[in-house]
Design a protein around this motif. Structure first.
Motif, PDB file in Angstrom:
ATOM      1  N   PHE A  62       0.829  -1.217   0.000  1.00 20.92           N
ATOM      2  CA  PHE A  62       0.000   0.000   0.000  1.00 20.92           C
ATOM      3  C   PHE A  62       0.862   1.265   0.000  1.00 20.92           C
ATOM      4  O   PHE A  62       0.598   2.215   0.718  1.00 20.92           O
ATOM      5  N   GLN A  63       1.889   1.250  -0.856  1.00 22.37           N
ATOM      6  CA  GLN A  63       2.827   2.366  -0.958  1.00 22.37           C
ATOM      7  C   GLN A  63       2.802   2.953  -2.363  1.00 22.37           C
ATOM      8  O   GLN A  63       2.387   2.314  -3.318  1.00 22.37           O
ATOM      9  N   GLY A  64       3.286   4.185  -2.482  1.00 20.44           N
ATOM     10  CA  GLY A  64       3.384   4.843  -3.782  1.00 20.44           C
ATOM     11  C   GLY A  64       2.105   5.562  -4.156  1.00 20.44           C
ATOM     12  O   GLY A  64       1.224   5.791  -3.326  1.00 20.44           O
ATOM     13  N   GLN A  65       2.013   5.925  -5.433  1.00 14.78           N
ATOM     14  CA  GLN A  65       0.848   6.651  -5.941  1.00 14.78           C
ATOM     15  C   GLN A  65      -0.428   5.869  -5.641  1.00 14.78           C
ATOM     16  O   GLN A  65      -0.468   4.664  -5.766  1.00 14.78           O
ATOM     17  N   GLN A  66      -1.476   6.604  -5.261  1.00 13.28           N
ATOM     18  CA  GLN A  66      -2.768   6.010  -4.919  1.00 13.28           C
ATOM     19  C   GLN A  66      -3.745   6.182  -6.075  1.00 13.28           C
ATOM     20  O   GLN A  66      -3.710   7.188  -6.775  1.00 13.28           O
ATOM     21  N   PHE A  67      -4.640   5.208  -6.222  1.00 10.25           N
ATOM     22  CA  PHE A  67      -5.701   5.273  -7.226  1.00 10.25           C
ATOM     23  C   PHE A  67      -7.007   4.891  -6.547  1.00 10.25           C
ATOM     24  O   PHE A  67      -7.086   3.851  -5.896  1.00 10.25           O
ATOM     25  N   VAL A  68      -8.022   5.693  -6.696  1.00  7.74           N
ATOM     26  CA  VAL A  68      -9.334   5.352  -6.169  1.00  7.74           C
ATOM     27  C   VAL A  68     -10.103   4.653  -7.291  1.00  7.74           C
ATOM     28  O   VAL A  68     -10.271   5.199  -8.380  1.00  7.74           O
ATOM     29  N   LEU A  69     -10.516   3.428  -7.008  1.00  8.69           N
ATOM     30  CA  LEU A  69     -11.198   2.590  -7.991  1.00  8.69           C
ATOM     31  C   LEU A  69     -12.634   2.374  -7.535  1.00  8.69           C
ATOM     32  O   LEU A  69     -12.877   1.714  -6.526  1.00  8.69           O
ATOM     33  N   PRO A 155      -7.640  21.525 -10.066  1.00  8.59           N
ATOM     34  CA  PRO A 155      -9.095  21.583 -10.268  1.00  8.59           C
ATOM     35  C   PRO A 155      -9.546  20.499 -11.250  1.00  8.59           C
ATOM     36  O   PRO A 155      -8.766  20.044 -12.092  1.00  8.59           O
ATOM     37  N   GLY A 156     -10.797  20.110 -11.136  1.00  7.35           N
ATOM     38  CA  GLY A 156     -11.329  19.100 -12.042  1.00  7.35           C
ATOM     39  C   GLY A 156     -10.884  17.693 -11.721  1.00  7.35           C
ATOM     40  O   GLY A 156     -10.922  16.815 -12.580  1.00  7.35           O
ATOM     41  N   TYR A 157     -10.421  17.477 -10.481  1.00  9.35           N
ATOM     42  CA  TYR A 157     -10.021  16.142 -10.007  1.00  9.35           C
ATOM     43  C   TYR A 157      -8.858  15.569 -10.818  1.00  9.35           C
ATOM     44  O   TYR A 157      -8.831  14.398 -11.164  1.00  9.35           O
ATOM     45  N   ARG A 158      -7.881  16.424 -11.116  1.00 10.44           N
ATOM     46  CA  ARG A 158      -6.703  16.008 -11.870  1.00 10.44           C
ATOM     47  C   ARG A 158      -5.463  16.073 -10.983  1.00 10.44           C
ATOM     48  O   ARG A 158      -5.454  16.716  -9.956  1.00 10.44           O
ATOM     49  N   GLY A 159      -4.412  15.423 -11.416  1.00 14.38           N
ATOM     50  CA  GLY A 159      -3.155  15.423 -10.681  1.00 14.38           C
ATOM     51  C   GLY A 159      -3.091  14.315  -9.652  1.00 14.38           C
ATOM     52  O   GLY A 159      -3.879  13.374  -9.681  1.00 14.38           O
ATOM     53  N   PHE A 160      -2.136  14.415  -8.748  1.00 13.93           N
ATOM     54  CA  PHE A 160      -1.988  13.397  -7.707  1.00 13.93           C
ATOM     55  C   PHE A 160      -3.271  13.278  -6.907  1.00 13.93           C
ATOM     56  O   PHE A 160      -3.953  14.275  -6.648  1.00 13.93           O
ATOM     57  N   GLN A 161      -3.596  12.067  -6.503  1.00 15.44           N
ATOM     58  CA  GLN A 161      -4.757  11.800  -5.666  1.00 15.44           C
ATOM     59  C   GLN A 161      -4.303  11.427  -4.269  1.00 15.44           C
ATOM     60  O   GLN A 161      -3.308  10.727  -4.102  1.00 15.44           O
ATOM     61  N   TYR A 162      -5.049  11.883  -3.278  1.00 11.57           N
ATOM     62  CA  TYR A 162      -4.802  11.530  -1.891  1.00 11.57           C
ATOM     63  C   TYR A 162      -6.105  11.021  -1.303  1.00 11.57           C
ATOM     64  O   TYR A 162      -7.114  11.725  -1.306  1.00 11.57           O
ATOM     65  N   LEU A 163      -6.102   9.808  -0.815  1.00 10.49           N
ATOM     66  CA  LEU A 163      -7.286   9.206  -0.217  1.00 10.49           C
ATOM     67  C   LEU A 163      -7.296   9.500   1.273  1.00 10.49           C
ATOM     68  O   LEU A 163      -6.331   9.213   1.980  1.00 10.49           O
ATOM     69  N   LEU A 164      -8.387  10.087   1.755  1.00  9.85           N
ATOM     70  CA  LEU A 164      -8.545  10.423   3.168  1.00  9.85           C
ATOM     71  C   LEU A 164      -9.773   9.692   3.690  1.00  9.85           C
ATOM     72  O   LEU A 164     -10.858   9.825   3.122  1.00  9.85           O
ATOM     73  N   GLU A 165      -9.619   8.942   4.797  1.00  8.01           N
ATOM     74  CA  GLU A 165     -10.697   8.116   5.326  1.00  8.01           C
ATOM     75  C   GLU A 165     -10.947   8.404   6.796  1.00  8.01           C
ATOM     76  O   GLU A 165     -10.008   8.653   7.547  1.00  8.01           O
ATOM     77  N   SER A 166     -12.210   8.321   7.204  1.00 12.68           N
ATOM     78  CA  SER A 166     -12.538   8.588   8.603  1.00 12.68           C
ATOM     79  C   SER A 166     -12.074   7.472   9.526  1.00 12.68           C
ATOM     80  O   SER A 166     -11.950   7.684  10.726  1.00 12.68           O
ATOM     81  N   ASP A 167     -11.781   6.275   8.991  1.00  9.64           N
ATOM     82  CA  ASP A 167     -11.315   5.200   9.861  1.00  9.64           C
ATOM     83  C   ASP A 167      -9.796   5.121   9.934  1.00  9.64           C
ATOM     84  O   ASP A 167      -9.248   4.289  10.634  1.00  9.64           O
ATOM     85  N   SER A 168      -9.106   6.024   9.224  1.00 12.73           N
ATOM     86  CA  SER A 168      -7.671   6.164   9.431  1.00 12.73           C
ATOM     87  C   SER A 168      -7.539   6.771  10.827  1.00 12.73           C
ATOM     88  O   SER A 168      -8.463   7.425  11.281  1.00 12.73           O
ATOM     89  N   PRO A 169      -6.446   6.588  11.522  1.00  8.12           N
ATOM     90  CA  PRO A 169      -6.392   7.014  12.929  1.00  8.12           C
ATOM     91  C   PRO A 169      -7.170   8.297  13.223  1.00  8.12           C
ATOM     92  O   PRO A 169      -6.714   9.384  12.938  1.00  8.12           O
ATOM     93  N   ALA A 170      -8.379   8.113  13.733  1.00  4.58           N
ATOM     94  CA  ALA A 170      -9.281   9.205  14.135  1.00  4.58           C
ATOM     95  C   ALA A 170      -9.662  10.137  12.994  1.00  4.58           C
ATOM     96  O   ALA A 170     -10.201  11.202  13.219  1.00  4.58           O
ATOM     97  N   GLY A 171      -9.369   9.761  11.758  1.00  2.70           N
ATOM     98  CA  GLY A 171      -9.681  10.622  10.624  1.00  2.70           C
ATOM     99  C   GLY A 171      -8.826  11.869  10.577  1.00  2.70           C
ATOM    100  O   GLY A 171      -9.157  12.830   9.890  1.00  2.70           O
ATOM    101  N   GLU A 172      -7.718  11.860  11.307  1.00  4.56           N
ATOM    102  CA  GLU A 172      -6.859  13.046  11.410  1.00  4.56           C
ATOM    103  C   GLU A 172      -5.665  12.950  10.468  1.00  4.56           C
ATOM    104  O   GLU A 172      -4.921  11.971  10.492  1.00  4.56           O
ATOM    105  N   TYR A 173      -5.488  13.971   9.668  1.00  6.52           N
ATOM    106  CA  TYR A 173      -4.347  14.096   8.765  1.00  6.52           C
ATOM    107  C   TYR A 173      -3.711  15.442   9.074  1.00  6.52           C
ATOM    108  O   TYR A 173      -4.057  16.459   8.469  1.00  6.52           O
TER     109      TYR A 173
END
Length: 196
Positions: A62-69, A155-173
């Motif tokens: 689970f390393q490197g560039q992320q892709f949301v599928l 803008p327009g959902y382009r470029g690097f993607q970062y996935l943020l989830e509420s179940d990641s440690p307390a949803g805190e980034y």
């Protein structure tokens, strides 16, 4: 209060192939795949998301560039990485996104690290943060109250993607480096909810 998510079997299914256009060796997954090598694949070259939302990663572990599928077909690598800042021709690990809840997602973004400075709260998709009055091209930190979100560099959902989830440690980034192993910049100019 951040919403905690639980993984339940049967909610997710991804089918992967080691060749483009759904050819070659095939395997179905309903849980995490830490390494495609453990299943006889050097990489995934095409996939179909039959249920749930998944996070794909460039490297094993689970390393490197992320892709949301999200649900649908991805016949070749361009289908999942075409809008990213650089093209990644491989996906070597993937996992379900347990917190994807399109209808009840809430996110707070902050101008500075550690939840400091100007802030905004979102419960809907935004294709351009600048058009909403976010004066900076960067975000310093995020607090995910519920759901899962995809933040994009441009803008327009382009470029690097970062996935943020509420179940990641307390949803805190609190810092850019917590957004993913490939995060190099706090530049975020569009944000959307993950579709389940």
């Amino acid at each position: 209060m951040t919403h905690r998510c639980k993984k339940s079997s049967g909610l997710w299914k991804i089918v992967v192939w080691d060749e483009p256009f759904f050819q070659g060796k095939k395997h179905e997954f309903t849980t995490d795949c830490y390494s495609t090598l453990e299943h006889g694949f050097s990489t995934v070259r095409s996939c179909k998301i039959e249920s749930g939302a998944w996070a794909g990663f460039e490297h094993c572990g689970f390393q490197g560039q992320q892709f949301v599928l999200e649900r649908g077909e991805y016949p070749c690598w361009e289908a999942w990485s075409g809008s990213n800042a650089y093209h990644v021709e491989r996906m070597c690990s993937f996992r379900p996104i347990a917190c994807a809840d399109h209808g009840r997602s809430r996110l707070m973004l902050f101008e500075q690290e550690n939840f400091q400075g100007k802030r905004a709260e979102m419960s809907d998709d935004c294709s351009s943060l600048p058009s909403l009055g976010w004066g900076s091209s960067t975000v310093g930190s995020f607090l995910v109250r519920s759901g899962a979100w995809v933040c994009s560099q441009y803008p327009g959902y382009r470029g690097f993607q970062y996935l943020l989830e509420s179940d990641s440690p307390a949803g805190e980034y609190k810092h850019v480096r917590e957004w993913g192993s490939h995060a190099q910049t706090g530049q975020v100019q569009s944000i959307r909810r993950v579709q389940q």
